[in-house]
Design an enzyme around this catalytic site. Structure first.
Site: not given
Length: 324
Positions: A92, A187-188, A273, A303
């Site tokens: 992201y 992640s994203q 996270d 994360h």
């Protein structure tokens, strides 16, 4: 730092029911068909980079609506025949960065395709090069609520379509073995990889790390930081839109994509996270249709997850399946 979610033992059996629209498959079939019908052909040009021991090209391919999306393609200088490929999606706020910046997969003997994310690339890293030429109704800062009033206009409809079209483009590259294409991202990027694995023709393996965009409602309610809070902020203002918002994002939920993924899959998750609650990643993992599946768990990481150690695990896992 404490655990941010359920215990490991609880996560292993966490399998929440996520709303799945009755027209989920029809919506995506139509969306992808329209993008392919828009036409356009992938174009490769040599990249400007000081890297001399790899071939690095600038790829432009047609994404959603035929709109141009960029990626870096890195590969070994010499190869005996077509190579397996790893298509990677970005986290992201990040973009594809600079030519030659991310080449670990190419150094490991793969064609590495690092896909830009439209409208992002200015939050961290070295930048992006793909605009998102679409407007939005009322939204919070960031991209999580852009066009969230309808699945037709939601931002991630365009991003996930771009991902499918990236795989389409990679399958056409003459130096790629189209039977050995993997998708990955953190992640994203992990959430995008799940969508690509479920919607694309020819993906042979999926490797999402600390995957975002899964079990949206759980993420919005539990995450203590990061982009899920954009939706929470939006709903704190638009109090009467809760049902509509979560119906929209159900078309983009990684849990619903996981139910449609049958290829070998390697996940990772971090139990501390604060951005992607581990229960949301496990929600997708526990709904996977794939029989060949595994998840690496990092109990004391936030994360950042497993970092380069996870990449080493991916490289060994993928080599075992691709014979690379």
């Amino acid at each position: 730092m404490p655990l941010t979610d359920l215990s490991h033992a609880e996560l292993l059996t966490f399998r929440p029911e996520v709303e799945e629209p009755a027209d989920f498959d029809a919506f995506w079939a139509r969306t992808i068909a329209e993008a392919r019908a828009a036409g356009g052909v992938p174009e490769l040009t040599p990249a400007e980079t000081p890297v001399t021991q790899l071939v690095v090209d600038d790829l432009v391919f047609p994404g959603f609506g035929g709109e141009p999306v960029r990626a870096w393609v890195s590969r070994p200088l010499q190869a005996d025949g077509p190579l397996p490929a790893v298509v990677q999606f970005q986290g992201y706020g990040g973009g594809r960065g600079l030519a030659g910046e991310n080449v670990s997969w190419a150094l490991a003997g793969y064609v590495h395709v690092f896909v830009d994310t439209r409208g992002q690339g200015s939050g961290w890293g070295s930048g992006g090069d793909t605009p998102d030429p679409h407007g939005s109704g009322p939204a919070t800062p960031g991209v999580m609520t852009r066009g969230i009033h309808s699945p037709e206009t939601y931002y991630y409809r365009r991003v996930f379509t771009d991902a499918v079209r990236a795989v389409d483009a990679v399958r056409e590259l003459p130096f790629v073995d189209a039977s050995r294409i993997a998708v990955t991202g953190g992640s994203q990027g992990g959430g995008i990889a799940l969508a690509a694995a479920a919607l694309s023709d020819g993906v042979a393996a999926a490797m999402p790390d600390v995957a975002f965009l899964c079990a949206f409602r759980r993420g919005v309610e539990v995450a203590v930081g990061g982009p899920y809070q954009e939706i929470a902020t939006y709903l704190s203002v638009h109090r009467d839109e809760i049902a509509d918002v979560f119906r929209t994002v159900s078309y983009f939920d990684g849990v619903n994509f996981a139910r449609r993924i049958h290829v070998p899959s390697l996940f990772s998750v971090a139990l501390m996270d604060t951005v992607v609650p581990p229960s949301t990643t496990f929600a997708a993992y526990n709904h996977l249709a794939a029989e060949d599946r595994a998840i690496e768990v990092y109990p004391f990481n936030d994360h950042e997850g497993g970092g380069h150690l996870q990449w080493r695990a991916q490289a060994a896992w993928l080599a075992a399946r691709f014979g690379a």
